[in-house]
Enzyme design. Sequence first.
Site, PDB file in Angstrom:
ATOM      1  N   ALA A  63      -1.177  -0.190  -0.984  1.00  0.00           N
ATOM      2  CA  ALA A  63      -0.257  -0.832  -0.007  1.00  0.00           C
ATOM      3  C   ALA A  63      -1.147  -1.460   1.152  1.00  0.00           C
ATOM      4  O   ALA A  63      -2.242  -0.972   1.176  1.00  0.00           O
ATOM      5  CB  ALA A  63       0.811  -0.031   0.590  1.00  0.00           C
ATOM      6  N   GLY A 107      -0.792   2.457  -3.615  1.00  0.00           N
ATOM      7  CA  GLY A 107       0.286   1.774  -4.357  1.00  0.00           C
ATOM      8  C   GLY A 107      -0.150   0.851  -5.526  1.00  0.00           C
ATOM      9  O   GLY A 107       0.425   0.240  -6.281  1.00  0.00           O
ATOM     10  N   GLU A 110      -0.035   2.895  -8.279  1.00  0.00           N
ATOM     11  CA  GLU A 110       1.540   3.444  -8.685  1.00  0.00           C
ATOM     12  C   GLU A 110       2.288   1.993  -9.115  1.00  0.00           C
ATOM     13  O   GLU A 110       3.224   1.858  -9.959  1.00  0.00           O
ATOM     14  CB  GLU A 110       2.318   3.534  -7.178  1.00  0.00           C
ATOM     15  N   GLU A 130      -4.168   8.389  -0.732  1.00  0.00           N
ATOM     16  CA  GLU A 130      -3.105   8.508   0.498  1.00  0.00           C
ATOM     17  C   GLU A 130      -3.208   9.608   1.608  1.00  0.00           C
ATOM     18  O   GLU A 130      -3.295   9.390   2.721  1.00  0.00           O
ATOM     19  CB  GLU A 130      -1.640   8.372  -0.163  1.00  0.00           C
TER      20      GLU A 130
HETATM   21  N1  3HC Z   1      -4.568  -2.557   3.328  1.00  0.00           N
HETATM   22  C1  3HC Z   1      -5.027  -3.268   4.175  1.00  0.00           C
HETATM   23  N2  3HC Z   1      -6.515  -3.496   4.454  1.00  0.00           N
HETATM   24  C2  3HC Z   1      -7.503  -3.182   3.344  1.00  0.00           C
HETATM   25  C3  3HC Z   1      -7.078  -1.997   2.505  1.00  0.00           C
HETATM   26  C4  3HC Z   1      -5.656  -1.799   2.248  1.00  0.00           C
HETATM   27  N3  3HC Z   1      -5.051  -1.156   1.659  1.00  0.00           N
HETATM   28  N4  3HC Z   1      -8.016  -1.903   1.774  1.00  0.00           N
HETATM   29  C5  3HC Z   1      -9.113  -2.370   2.302  1.00  0.00           C
HETATM   30  N5  3HC Z   1      -8.600  -2.978   3.470  1.00  0.00           N
HETATM   31  C6  3HC Z   1      -9.397  -4.137   4.279  1.00  0.00           C
HETATM   32  C7  3HC Z   1     -10.300  -3.223   5.133  1.00  0.00           C
HETATM   33  O1  3HC Z   1      -9.830  -3.045   6.204  1.00  0.00           O
HETATM   34  C8  3HC Z   1     -11.599  -4.461   5.235  1.00  0.00           C
HETATM   35  O2  3HC Z   1     -11.320  -5.174   6.250  1.00  0.00           O
HETATM   36  P1  3HC Z   1     -12.105  -5.863   7.032  1.00  0.00           P
HETATM   37  O3  3HC Z   1     -13.118  -6.782   6.265  1.00  0.00           O
HETATM   38  O4  3HC Z   1     -11.412  -6.767   8.284  1.00  0.00           O
HETATM   39  O5  3HC Z   1     -12.918  -4.812   7.717  1.00  0.00           O
HETATM   40  C9  3HC Z   1     -11.461  -4.976   4.037  1.00  0.00           C
HETATM   41  O6  3HC Z   1     -10.203  -4.844   3.234  1.00  0.00           O
HETATM   42  C10 3HC Z   1     -12.471  -4.802   2.879  1.00  0.00           C
HETATM   43  O7  3HC Z   1     -12.555  -3.431   2.869  1.00  0.00           O
HETATM   44  P2  3HC Z   1     -13.901  -2.462   2.623  1.00  0.00           P
HETATM   45  O8  3HC Z   1     -14.786  -2.962   3.720  1.00  0.00           O
HETATM   46  O9  3HC Z   1     -13.548  -0.873   2.692  1.00  0.00           O
HETATM   47  O10 3HC Z   1     -14.274  -2.703   1.172  1.00  0.00           O
HETATM   48  P3  3HC Z   1     -14.983  -2.046   0.220  1.00  0.00           P
HETATM   49  O11 3HC Z   1     -15.394  -2.879  -0.983  1.00  0.00           O
HETATM   50  O12 3HC Z   1     -16.212  -1.204   0.984  1.00  0.00           O
HETATM   51  O13 3HC Z   1     -13.990  -0.937  -0.433  1.00  0.00           O
HETATM   52  C11 3HC Z   1     -11.914  -0.230  -1.344  1.00  0.00           C
HETATM   53  C12 3HC Z   1     -12.882  -1.304  -0.907  1.00  0.00           C
HETATM   54  C13 3HC Z   1     -12.527   0.938  -2.251  1.00  0.00           C
HETATM   55  C14 3HC Z   1     -10.749  -0.592  -1.881  1.00  0.00           C
HETATM   56  C15 3HC Z   1     -11.635   0.499   0.216  1.00  0.00           C
HETATM   57  O14 3HC Z   1     -11.278  -0.732   1.192  1.00  0.00           O
HETATM   58  C16 3HC Z   1     -10.373   1.187   0.250  1.00  0.00           C
HETATM   59  O15 3HC Z   1     -10.622   2.503  -0.040  1.00  0.00           O
HETATM   60  N6  3HC Z   1      -9.344   1.008   0.721  1.00  0.00           N
HETATM   61  C17 3HC Z   1      -8.181   1.595   0.893  1.00  0.00           C
HETATM   62  C18 3HC Z   1      -7.403   2.108  -0.273  1.00  0.00           C
HETATM   63  C19 3HC Z   1      -6.261   2.991  -0.029  1.00  0.00           C
HETATM   64  O16 3HC Z   1      -6.313   3.903   0.914  1.00  0.00           O
HETATM   65  N7  3HC Z   1      -5.053   2.524  -0.641  1.00  0.00           N
HETATM   66  C20 3HC Z   1      -4.025   3.409  -0.381  1.00  0.00           C
HETATM   67  C21 3HC Z   1      -3.097   2.808   0.761  1.00  0.00           C
HETATM   68  S1  3HC Z   1      -1.787   3.616   1.015  1.00  0.00           S
HETATM   69  C22 3HC Z   1      -0.733   3.397  -0.340  1.00  0.00           C
HETATM   70  O17 3HC Z   1      -0.955   2.634  -1.076  1.00  0.00           O
HETATM   71  C23 3HC Z   1       0.577   3.957  -0.037  1.00  0.00           C
HETATM   72  C24 3HC Z   1       1.520   3.912  -1.504  1.00  0.00           C
HETATM   73  O18 3HC Z   1       1.495   5.287  -1.965  1.00  0.00           O
HETATM   74  C25 3HC Z   1       2.716   3.297  -1.164  1.00  0.00           C
END
Ligand code: 3HC
Length: 706
Positions: A63, A107, A110, A130
């Site tokens: 998400a 997400g 999911e 998460e």
């Molecule tokens: N939402 C919004 N922005 C995100 C994002 C997300 N889920 N994931 C990454 N980004 C953004 C980062 O902030 C970054 O932005 P910036 O360039 O402006 O600083 C850009 O995308 C690139 O991210 P990274 O520098 O981290 O890129 P990497 O290639 O090193 O890593 C990744 C990629 C492994 C996908 C890492 O970004 C990551 O772990 N992201 C978070 C994943 C996550 O936690 N997902 C769960 C979200 S909560 C959810 O889904 C709830 C659900 O249950 C409903």
Amino acid sequence: MSELVTLTRDGDIGVITVNNPPVNALSPGVPEGIEAALRECCADWSVKAIVLIGGGRTFIAGADIKQFAKLASGAKGIDAGMRSMFPSLEDCSKSVIAAIHGTALGGGLETALCCHYRVAVASAQVGQPEVKLGLIPGAGATQRLPRLAGLIKAAEMCAIGDPVSAAEAEQAGILDRVIEGDLLSGAIAFAREIVAQGGPPRKASDLSIPPCDPNALAVIRATVSKRTRGLMAPLKAIEAVEAASFPFAVGMQKEADIFKECLLSDQSKALIHVFFGERAVNKIPGIGKETLTLPIRQAAVVGAGTMGGGIAMNYANAGIPVFLKEATQEALDHGLAIIRKNYAATVQKGRMTAVQMEQRMGLIQPTLTYDRFAEADIVVEAIFEGMELKKQVFAELDKVTRPDAILASNTSTLDIDVIAAATSRPQQVIGHHFFSPANVMRLLEIVRGKESSPTVIATSMALAKTLNKVGVLVGNCFGFVGNRMFEPYLRESQFLVEEGARVEEVDAAMVEFGMALGPLAVADLAGLDVGWRIKNGIRHLIPQELRQPLIADRLYELGRYGQKTKAGWYRYPEGSRVAMPDPEVQQLVEESARNAGIERRVISSEEIVERIVYALINEGAKILSEGIALRAVDIDIIYIYGYGFPAYRGGPMWHADTVGIKKVHERICEFERQHGTQWSPAPLLTSLAESGKNFSDLDTEHAAAS
Ligand code: 3HC
Ligand code: NAI
């Protein structure tokens, strides 16, 4: 349909592609686009099955976390698209196959779990991270994963949050196939097989949960609560997974209730701040993608002591060959033996093979001379802390290295500009302040001298990533950001002991607050001799009227240097690192306080935490207004990654915002009245308190201006 999602056809297979770079997050427009494409496919009799794939470097990585921050602050309805998309996918009348590359996280996984089948390339990873944001999965993973992979695997994935490889996911039943070769072609071929088999789409929510050992969940719960002390989300995730034993709709409601509770928690807000903070620290005004960075193919480290050995390991771990220079054969042998011992411990824990260990040892090239230093792209100096010695070594390095080589110092306090002036290339000189143990701690303070060039700064930031560190750029002052703030932090801990708190009470209060270790236990670990030497170097600069701690110098004079001498603030039984309260220290404290006329009293753990943490915040505010830290969040990241500050409190400056700047300011003013000028509030803190702003507002203004 939006531009974020496209629909194409390959014969009888509809292909829905998500194009929301960089990570295909489910930002507004993406779920709506997927749903619109699904509707179009369902309305078209010629489409027999559907493939959902990510464009660019990954499947959906989750998400959109920015939207969660907004939801948590009260925005309504912005998640309506997502809420509608997940059931639409699962209820689709035609089979949907998720085709995964890169990462399917949160997400994203999911979304894939709502699809009827999942295929992935071998390099893909899937997970529910998460909890790392203080949340639990909020779109059904706690209910669908147990039905596919069993309660135990689901609990592990949702409560720990680490991703699993495609092979592991296939074995667990999360993936149906690992595709070799082109993902899209493989997924389309898989879809045709499903069509040929006939039958309705397979829904994860219809499956029953495989039986499992009833004690196994209790074991995971115990492990998780130990590993994630203080964090709320991991145990809540297990609670939600457990609810999968109820009918699907009941479990989904439980998940939704817990998700909301977590989303509104201070812990989640703090952890989301840390997620974006870790990325924000890379944004440096005047330095961008166009700034030249130098390739680092060969490194050198001078000094194979506590820090030099760990720094060399970092380079070897990243596959970069590194010369390790010492002054004597004995010191070199000793340093190498410690490195080998550290690697052997990792092998013993099963986290590295013996072959990998030998490869890494092979990358560390021991030497007593500068003979091959002309090959080095970077040299990191890690000799004793002392300006004259450092100047001498930098003058030598200036002669033996190429003019384009970077010369970095690991000094923890000294003036980088003075060190740089000992060379003919101050623009190539910078501080690389690693934290002990250097092969473990993630923080790298990158100290910018007044002449450090943009290329050297950009290379250092990029190198931090290569070395698996979190690099934070800081300005040049005594102790930079981390150690400068640590001084008042440790000072207040000692004053509290003088005023009546026991050593172990001070540490226990801070551990209860969430610190990895109490401040006095940290002092014992770092060495009271080290602290004494640093203080001795600046004693002449300390204003006479400022109250000074009484005990640390006495402990040093008694030869109690901490863990290394088995006695410091605590005593340590032979062969053990367990800190035991020491009546001798207590006696020394009481005697010193009496002689100094300090009235001793009972001190609450609340006051202990306030005194110590607010001292940190007040110094942080001074550092921020002096421009030593670029943003408040940079200070937060430094304290979380370098000093064990609890991430779920977001770092000291975020913690100040959470408590309320006004309240923090009022308490600091009260402490000033009670304890004197060392508590004078930072002017920035006063102005924030008066204007009703907080540190986060300052960071937002900073981002808008740059
Ligand atoms: N939402 C919004 N922005 C995100 C994002 C997300 N889920 N994931 C990454 N980004 C953004 C980062 O902030 C970054 O932005 P910036 O360039 O402006 O600083 C850009 O995308 C690139 O991210 P990274 O520098 O981290 O890129 P990497 O290639 O090193 O890593 C990744 C990629 C492994 C996908 C890492 O970004 C990551 O772990 N992201 C978070 C994943 C996550 O936690 N997902 C769960 C979200 S909560 C959810 O889904 C709830 C659900 O249950 C409903
Ligand atoms: P240390 O005393 O463990 O190691 C220093 C090593 O440098 C010794 O082995 C010594 O033989 C060697 N050395 C001295 N002169 C040399 C020369 N000319 N050529 C080659 N080797 C030489 O010291 P430590 O703790 O590793 O500290 C090193 C630097 O790192 C200091 O500047 C210190 O302030 C800084 N630092 C220390 C931290 C810590 O926790 N110990 C944390 C962060 C920085």
